[in-house]
Design a protein around this motif. Structure first.
Motif, PDB file in Angstrom:
ATOM      1  N   ASN A  56      41.096  14.228  40.768  1.00 43.85           N
ATOM      2  CA  ASN A  56      40.049  15.074  41.400  1.00 43.85           C
ATOM      3  C   ASN A  56      39.697  16.174  40.427  1.00 43.85           C
ATOM      4  O   ASN A  56      38.367  16.499  40.625  1.00 43.85           O
ATOM      5  CB  ASN A  56      40.557  15.599  42.814  1.00 43.85           C
ATOM      6  CG  ASN A  56      40.875  14.719  43.659  1.00 43.85           C
ATOM      7  OD1 ASN A  56      39.813  13.813  43.802  1.00 43.85           O
ATOM      8  ND2 ASN A  56      41.695  14.657  44.597  1.00 43.85           N
ATOM      9  N   TYR A  57      40.242  16.843  39.595  1.00 44.17           N
ATOM     10  CA  TYR A  57      39.936  17.834  38.722  1.00 44.17           C
ATOM     11  C   TYR A  57      38.627  17.278  37.739  1.00 44.17           C
ATOM     12  O   TYR A  57      37.798  18.040  37.510  1.00 44.17           O
ATOM     13  CB  TYR A  57      41.019  18.426  37.936  1.00 44.17           C
ATOM     14  CG  TYR A  57      40.563  19.419  37.128  1.00 44.17           C
ATOM     15  CD1 TYR A  57      40.104  20.764  37.533  1.00 44.17           C
ATOM     16  CD2 TYR A  57      40.314  19.374  35.634  1.00 44.17           C
ATOM     17  CE1 TYR A  57      39.490  21.676  36.575  1.00 44.17           C
ATOM     18  CE2 TYR A  57      40.098  20.320  34.935  1.00 44.17           C
ATOM     19  CZ  TYR A  57      39.356  21.507  35.322  1.00 44.17           C
ATOM     20  OH  TYR A  57      39.050  22.485  34.407  1.00 44.17           O
ATOM     21  N   PHE A  59      41.842  22.885  46.141  1.00 45.39           N
ATOM     22  CA  PHE A  59      41.977  22.126  45.337  1.00 45.39           C
ATOM     23  C   PHE A  59      43.491  22.691  44.629  1.00 45.39           C
ATOM     24  O   PHE A  59      44.036  21.693  43.728  1.00 45.39           O
ATOM     25  CB  PHE A  59      40.904  22.235  44.085  1.00 45.39           C
ATOM     26  CG  PHE A  59      39.812  21.325  44.669  1.00 45.39           C
ATOM     27  CD1 PHE A  59      39.603  20.055  44.389  1.00 45.39           C
ATOM     28  CD2 PHE A  59      38.545  21.851  45.033  1.00 45.39           C
ATOM     29  CE1 PHE A  59      38.746  18.887  44.573  1.00 45.39           C
ATOM     30  CE2 PHE A  59      37.378  21.081  45.232  1.00 45.39           C
ATOM     31  CZ  PHE A  59      37.436  19.652  44.914  1.00 45.39           C
ATOM     32  N   ASN A  99      43.790  18.942  43.125  1.00 46.84           N
ATOM     33  CA  ASN A  99      43.146  18.518  41.985  1.00 46.84           C
ATOM     34  C   ASN A  99      43.735  17.641  41.238  1.00 46.84           C
ATOM     35  O   ASN A  99      43.042  17.020  40.427  1.00 46.84           O
ATOM     36  CB  ASN A  99      42.733  19.854  41.230  1.00 46.84           C
ATOM     37  CG  ASN A  99      43.858  20.535  40.495  1.00 46.84           C
ATOM     38  OD1 ASN A  99      44.118  20.305  39.565  1.00 46.84           O
ATOM     39  ND2 ASN A  99      44.802  21.228  41.221  1.00 46.84           N
TER      40      ASN A  99
END
Length: 292
Positions: free
Chosen positions: A93-94, A166, A176
């Motif tokens: 995700n990051y 996150f 994240n």
């Protein structure tokens, strides 16, 4: 780019234990199962063998245990399925979530991976999801260059809280560091089935130093052949690819499953050197077709 012509005689590279055989047909056998006959196995101090063994026939393919995949340069590689693995690097995700950054070429890799992963799983190729995921202790041991790298901008650096849900930047167990979108679900399915494994890393490359978690796992499983996918191509993928090459793994880059946000030339240089130096380049369609 220009590719070398096919060989005029079968040639063996390596040593008595770790070796490839390339045939005039364009097949390169990476399975380490059949030495060239006639001359016998490579001598202790030899790295290349050809000559009298050049006219021998190509060993038959064993579909139950082996797979042949076309690669760039009008070649075909033969792999041992259970000694091969697909590495999926940093599809987290990051690096991919639109609420953190725009990475359209990285997102394009997601759809390709959702097709490639099941195809290789079905052929007993291990799926290894390699991701950033630091511990509290590792925050005290990472080098200053890495600290500075992730401290640029307004995000505060590794371990700092990110906006929303996150979590802390690149720390284990945070949102994240989860895989992006459908890839997280895909991993969880593979984990339950026993086909997939998640390995944390704490540097750009996942094989740096004398031994990492990834290197230990590959050695324990007897894996010698690696397919490379993920982001960013000229950073974490390249770092892992270069170290894998130096450690003696067979390296195949899947060109439609890697991407980068770097300026023009970053991706192209990785693919060029994968072809001429590190190993081979193919694409997901060739692999999937080879599995059917």
């Amino acid at each position: 780019m220009a590719y070398p012509p096919k060989l005029s005689a079968a040639t063996e590279y390596g040593n008595g234990v770790s070796f490839w055989v390339e045939y005039p047909t364009g097949l390169i056998d990476l399975t380490r199962t059949t030495h060239l006959s006639g001359n016998g196995a490579l001598e202790y101090d030899s790295t290349v063998q050809d000559g009298a063994a050049g006219d021998q026939p190509v060993p038959p393919l064993y579909p139950a245990a082996q797979l042949e995949v076309p690669v760039d340069g009008d070649r075909v590689i033969r792999i041992a399925k259970k000694r091969s693995a697909l590495l999926v690097l940093d599809m987290q995700n990051y690096f991919l979530h639109p609420d953190i950054r725009a990475h359209p070429s990285g997102l394009a890799c997601v759809s390709q991976l959702t097709k490639l992963v099941p195809a290789l799983r079905a052929k007993d190729v291990k799926i290894i999801w390699v991701n950033w995921g630091l511990t509290e202790h590792e925050l005290t041991t990472i080098p200053p260059s890495l600290v500075r790298c992730f401290s640029k901008g307004s995000r505060g650096g590794i371990g700092a809280p990110l906006p929303g849900d996150f979590g802390r930047l690149l720390m284990r167990g945070e949102y994240n560091t989860q895989l992006y979108g459908p890839l997280q679900t895909m991993y969880e399915e593979g984990k339950r089935a026993g086909t997939d494994i998640w390995i944390h890393k704490n540097r750009m490359g996942a094989l740096w130093g004398s031994q990492t978690a990834l290197d230990l796992y590959l050695q324990e499983q007897g894996i010698t052949t690696l397919f490379f996918t993920g982001i960013n191509a000229d950073q974490c993928v390249l770092g892992t690819l270069s170290d894998a090459y130096s450690k003696g793994y067979d390296c195949i880059v899947v060109d439609d499953c890697i991407a980068t946000k770097s300026p023009a030339g970053g991706l192209e240089n990785v693919l060029f050197n994968a072809n001429v130096l590190y190993g081979f380049v193919t694409n997901s369609s060739r692999i999937i077709n080879a599995t059917t």
